[in-house]
Structure formats: C-alpha cells, structure tokens
Scaffold this motif. Sequence first.
Motif, PDB file in Angstrom:
ATOM      1  N   ALA A  84      -3.892   0.715   7.757  1.00  0.00           N
ATOM      2  CA  ALA A  84      -5.155   1.021   7.072  1.00  0.00           C
ATOM      3  C   ALA A  84      -4.940   2.044   5.969  1.00  0.00           C
ATOM      4  O   ALA A  84      -5.558   1.970   4.901  1.00  0.00           O
ATOM      5  CB  ALA A  84      -6.197   1.504   8.072  1.00  0.00           C
ATOM      6  N   GLU A  85      -4.066   3.013   6.222  1.00  0.00           N
ATOM      7  CA  GLU A  85      -3.758   4.006   5.199  1.00  0.00           C
ATOM      8  C   GLU A  85      -3.003   3.367   4.041  1.00  0.00           C
ATOM      9  O   GLU A  85      -3.172   3.771   2.872  1.00  0.00           O
ATOM     10  CB  GLU A  85      -2.945   5.151   5.800  1.00  0.00           C
ATOM     11  N   VAL A  86      -2.171   2.363   4.317  1.00  0.00           N
ATOM     12  CA  VAL A  86      -1.501   1.628   3.242  1.00  0.00           C
ATOM     13  C   VAL A  86      -2.536   1.027   2.314  1.00  0.00           C
ATOM     14  O   VAL A  86      -2.435   1.144   1.077  1.00  0.00           O
ATOM     15  CB  VAL A  86      -0.601   0.516   3.819  1.00  0.00           C
ATOM     16  N   GLN A  87      -3.546   0.382   2.861  1.00  0.00           N
ATOM     17  CA  GLN A  87      -4.593  -0.220   2.029  1.00  0.00           C
ATOM     18  C   GLN A  87      -5.285   0.835   1.175  1.00  0.00           C
ATOM     19  O   GLN A  87      -5.497   0.622  -0.029  1.00  0.00           O
ATOM     20  CB  GLN A  87      -5.618  -0.933   2.904  1.00  0.00           C
ATOM     21  N   ARG A  88      -5.632   1.955   1.787  1.00  0.00           N
ATOM     22  CA  ARG A  88      -6.324   3.003   1.040  1.00  0.00           C
ATOM     23  C   ARG A  88      -5.435   3.588  -0.049  1.00  0.00           C
ATOM     24  O   ARG A  88      -5.884   3.813  -1.185  1.00  0.00           O
ATOM     25  CB  ARG A  88      -6.810   4.106   1.998  1.00  0.00           C
ATOM     26  N   ARG A  89      -4.185   3.833   0.281  1.00  0.00           N
ATOM     27  CA  ARG A  89      -3.275   4.429  -0.709  1.00  0.00           C
ATOM     28  C   ARG A  89      -3.039   3.490  -1.887  1.00  0.00           C
ATOM     29  O   ARG A  89      -3.035   3.930  -3.042  1.00  0.00           O
ATOM     30  CB  ARG A  89      -1.938   4.770  -0.047  1.00  0.00           C
ATOM     31  N   VAL A  90      -2.849   2.202  -1.606  1.00  0.00           N
ATOM     32  CA  VAL A  90      -2.606   1.242  -2.686  1.00  0.00           C
ATOM     33  C   VAL A  90      -3.826   1.153  -3.602  1.00  0.00           C
ATOM     34  O   VAL A  90      -3.679   1.066  -4.830  1.00  0.00           O
ATOM     35  CB  VAL A  90      -2.232  -0.135  -2.104  1.00  0.00           C
ATOM     36  N   ARG A  91      -5.012   1.177  -3.018  1.00  0.00           N
ATOM     37  CA  ARG A  91      -6.223   1.172  -3.862  1.00  0.00           C
ATOM     38  C   ARG A  91      -6.267   2.399  -4.759  1.00  0.00           C
ATOM     39  O   ARG A  91      -6.624   2.304  -5.950  1.00  0.00           O
ATOM     40  CB  ARG A  91      -7.473   1.098  -2.975  1.00  0.00           C
ATOM     41  N   ARG A  92      -5.921   3.568  -4.210  1.00  0.00           N
ATOM     42  CA  ARG A  92      -5.912   4.792  -5.029  1.00  0.00           C
ATOM     43  C   ARG A  92      -4.882   4.680  -6.146  1.00  0.00           C
ATOM     44  O   ARG A  92      -5.154   5.046  -7.298  1.00  0.00           O
ATOM     45  CB  ARG A  92      -5.594   6.009  -4.148  1.00  0.00           C
ATOM     46  N   GLN A  93      -3.689   4.183  -5.804  1.00  0.00           N
ATOM     47  CA  GLN A  93      -2.632   4.062  -6.814  1.00  0.00           C
ATOM     48  C   GLN A  93      -3.062   3.137  -7.946  1.00  0.00           C
ATOM     49  O   GLN A  93      -2.860   3.451  -9.134  1.00  0.00           O
ATOM     50  CB  GLN A  93      -1.349   3.524  -6.157  1.00  0.00           C
ATOM     51  N   HIS A  94      -3.645   2.008  -7.589  1.00  0.00           N
ATOM     52  CA  HIS A  94      -4.085   1.060  -8.625  1.00  0.00           C
ATOM     53  C   HIS A  94      -5.174   1.675  -9.500  1.00  0.00           C
ATOM     54  O   HIS A  94      -5.207   1.446 -10.717  1.00  0.00           O
ATOM     55  CB  HIS A  94      -4.601  -0.218  -7.961  1.00  0.00           C
ATOM     56  N   ARG A  95      -6.050   2.474  -8.878  1.00  0.00           N
ATOM     57  CA  ARG A  95      -7.108   3.121  -9.644  1.00  0.00           C
ATOM     58  C   ARG A  95      -6.519   4.133 -10.622  1.00  0.00           C
ATOM     59  O   ARG A  95      -6.917   4.199 -11.796  1.00  0.00           O
ATOM     60  CB  ARG A  95      -8.085   3.808  -8.682  1.00  0.00           C
ATOM     61  N   TYR A  96      -5.548   4.924 -10.167  1.00  0.00           N
ATOM     62  CA  TYR A  96      -4.924   5.913 -11.045  1.00  0.00           C
ATOM     63  C   TYR A  96      -4.152   5.242 -12.185  1.00  0.00           C
ATOM     64  O   TYR A  96      -4.195   5.707 -13.334  1.00  0.00           O
ATOM     65  CB  TYR A  96      -3.968   6.814 -10.253  1.00  0.00           C
ATOM     66  N   VAL A  97      -3.450   4.163 -11.864  1.00  0.00           N
ATOM     67  CA  VAL A  97      -2.697   3.450 -12.901  1.00  0.00           C
ATOM     68  C   VAL A  97      -3.649   2.872 -13.934  1.00  0.00           C
ATOM     69  O   VAL A  97      -3.392   2.923 -15.145  1.00  0.00           O
ATOM     70  CB  VAL A  97      -1.829   2.345 -12.278  1.00  0.00           C
ATOM     71  N   ALA A  98      -4.785   2.328 -13.476  1.00  0.00           N
ATOM     72  CA  ALA A  98      -5.773   1.771 -14.405  1.00  0.00           C
ATOM     73  C   ALA A  98      -6.342   2.863 -15.307  1.00  0.00           C
ATOM     74  O   ALA A  98      -6.504   2.661 -16.525  1.00  0.00           O
ATOM     75  CB  ALA A  98      -6.886   1.084 -13.622  1.00  0.00           C
ATOM     76  N   LEU A  99      -6.614   4.036 -14.718  1.00  0.00           N
ATOM     77  CA  LEU A  99      -7.124   5.150 -15.517  1.00  0.00           C
ATOM     78  C   LEU A  99      -6.089   5.626 -16.531  1.00  0.00           C
ATOM     79  O   LEU A  99      -6.409   5.918 -17.693  1.00  0.00           O
ATOM     80  CB  LEU A  99      -7.539   6.311 -14.604  1.00  0.00           C
TER      81      LEU A  99
END
Length: 431
Positions: A399-414
């Motif tokens: 579950a933490e993998v899912q959350r971390r990957v979402r955060r990473q993708h959000r930061y990369v998009a920003l």
Amino acid sequence: MKVAIVGAGLTGSLLACYLARRGLTVTLYERRPDPRVATAERGRSINLAISERGLDALRRIGLDTTVMADALPMKGRMIHPVAGALDFQQYSAKGDRAINSISRSALNNALLTAATAAAGVSVEFEHRLCELDSAAGRMVFQTPSGKVSVAADVVLGADGAGSAVREQLLAEGIVAEDVDFLDYGYKELSIPAVDGEFALDPGALHIWPRGTSMMIALPNPDRSFTCTLFWPAGSFDALTTDTAVIAYFGEHYPDVLPLAPDLVDDYLHNPVGVLGTVHTLPWQAHGRTGLIGDAAHAIVPFYGQGANCAFEDVVELDRCLDDTGGSWARALPLFEARRRENTEAIADMALNNFIEMRDKVASPAFRLTKQVEHTLERLLPGKYVSRYELVSFSTTPYAEVQRRVRRQHRYVALAAAALGLVALRLLRRRR
C-alpha cells in the motif's frame, strides 16, 4: 498448543517452519499424496518468480540458501515481437537486480522437507477436509481408508485459492467471499534444452506480447523453459488439430515453433487453468481459525508476487504472535488488520501489470518511459524508485508503494511543468 495447518503447499510448509520455532506442535494436512514422490500434475506448474519479499521470509529462518539453490536469476524482460529484433528491458536502474525463476514443485518440495525435519511438525497426506467446526477446532477429513476426526487448538487454512477451510467458513456463515475471475485462461507449454544448452537467454523472463494475449517463458535448472500462454477465455478451443496449432504459432509466435518439438502435444493435451482474484472478509473466526495466503486473498500472477505475498503473510503473522505474547485470539485479528490494505494493493497492481505486459512492453513509448524512470533513479538515488523496484526488490508495504509512486509521479509532473514554464519564458525573452 496444537496447531493444524490445512494445506502443505508453499504457504503451509513455510508457516509450519515458523511455528515450529515457537515450540508449537504442528500437523500439516494435505489432500494430495506426498508431492515429493508423486507424479507432478501435467501442465499445472506455473513457474514462480521469487523476489525480495519471498527471500526475506526464507532468510529469517535460514532457508534462503538451501531453498534457492536451483533458482535462476532473471535481470529483465526479453520482448519477442512477431518480427524484428529482440528487446531486453532490465528490471533495475543499474541492471544488477534480478527476480528468481524456480519451479513451484521444487520450491514446495524443499519447504516441505524443511518443515517435516523441524521438531514438532508432522504431515498427513491424502487428507481432504470435508467438515469443520471453526469454534471448537474440530475437523473431519476424507482419507483413502475412510473419514477421520481430529481436533486442534488453532486451525489455519493455507490451502490456496480454492480453500476448503474458506468453503467451510462460508457454509457456517462466518465469512463472505468475492471472487473476480479474469476473462482469461492459461495453458503451459515447454521449450527443451538444445544440445544440452538453453534455447533462449536464461537471464531473462521472456514475453511474447500480442495485444489481447501473451506468452511468457521462465528458465529451469535442466535448461528447459516453462512457457505459459495467457489467452482470452474460450480462445484455446479454436485450435483443435495439429495443422491449426502449427499454423497459428507459425503466424503469431514464429520463433517458438522450431524450439518446441512437443508444442502440438502440449497444446492439445495440457489443461486450461483459470485466473482470478479472491477477496475474503473476515480472515478469521473465534480467534482460533484463520486463513492465510491465497486462501484469504488470491491474486493473478502477473506481478510475480503470489508466493512472495503469501510468504510475507507468514512473516507478518509471526510478528503478530510476537506482539501479542503468543495469543492467537489477538494475533489473528491483528494480522488481518495489518495485511488487508497491502494485499488489496498488490491485487490491483497485479491486474494493472497484466495490461502492461500484454499491451505496452513492446511500444516505443513504454520503452522511453522506462528509460526516463531509470534515469531519474540514477540521478535521485533513494529519492525516486520505480514501482517495479519497490514491489520486487524491497519489503516496502504494498500500500505504501502505491502511495509513494503516486507522490513521485505528482512531483515529476510538477517539475516537468515548471521546466516547461522556464523554457517558455526564455523563449519569449529571446524573441
């Protein structure tokens, strides 16, 4: 304290090893004959890919070296197009990490041998559970010599996706289940060694992506490959003759045809298996009867995490027993509370990875995305880690993998948006 484990497969055998360390008396009940001496069921192996979560579970009880002696490391995917060159895609940014191919039967035999060698562990083969009183811990098994009744202080169902323990709990009205069958089936084929050597690169998991279907192949210690077709349900019935099978594979899997002399026999006679995700609620009853591994939460095999997830279950249950002073009444509910979110997460990721393997891995856009991802991992070590590496090469909770990957993708998009704005302003100044 007497513990009954129904199912002497991968999860049950490993669980017996863990419980033996606690000084418990453990009896494994298995519906099959002893798999170490019985003939393997044709076309039912599905090679396993053991990665860090599974290795961690084995390592904790000193079984990793022995159990994994015959495993073969695979450092990436080898993509086989219908025409054109092969494409190797490494799993990790540095290309140094691997998942490990091992046959289900070899792994089961090694774990079962380790379990039966442990003090306090015994096994009863050809015992099929047909009755269960979950509150009293009483069980009735059908055996070759008739029905036998036994009792235990704790009953644990480690008997797979078609769990008899879960079925009994359903009949008692204690649990509810939701089984989402995938509209796909699987069939196994084989590629033998050629002149004593591997016919394909043994350091890769081979994939033949074909849009709505695919085939994969994993290496074996005897230098053969176990291949698995994943096709839409019902499509296997379309090929019924030698000529039809050869013609189809010649068109869609042309490089396989000369490497698989038993292709027609395998295809026409090996069974078609079903695939699905099992959701069960709750996983335990009365604080003395519980479900673990696929019996509680079976998943589809497309992330190679089925056995790894089940082994991680065993580690977590052992940890819960530590945290509750050995109280099963408190450990079983705690185990479910800690694991449910994570098992639901890997179930979702496994389904999504099927689409990736089947549809995307052969596309230039996918390859570019992976190259960018590996570049970010090298530039930001420990800060940016791909989903695949987190799932396969760490024990980060799913579950933490899912959350971390979402955060990473959000930061990369920003970051990409910010770089775009800077570039646009520089362009305007030049103009």
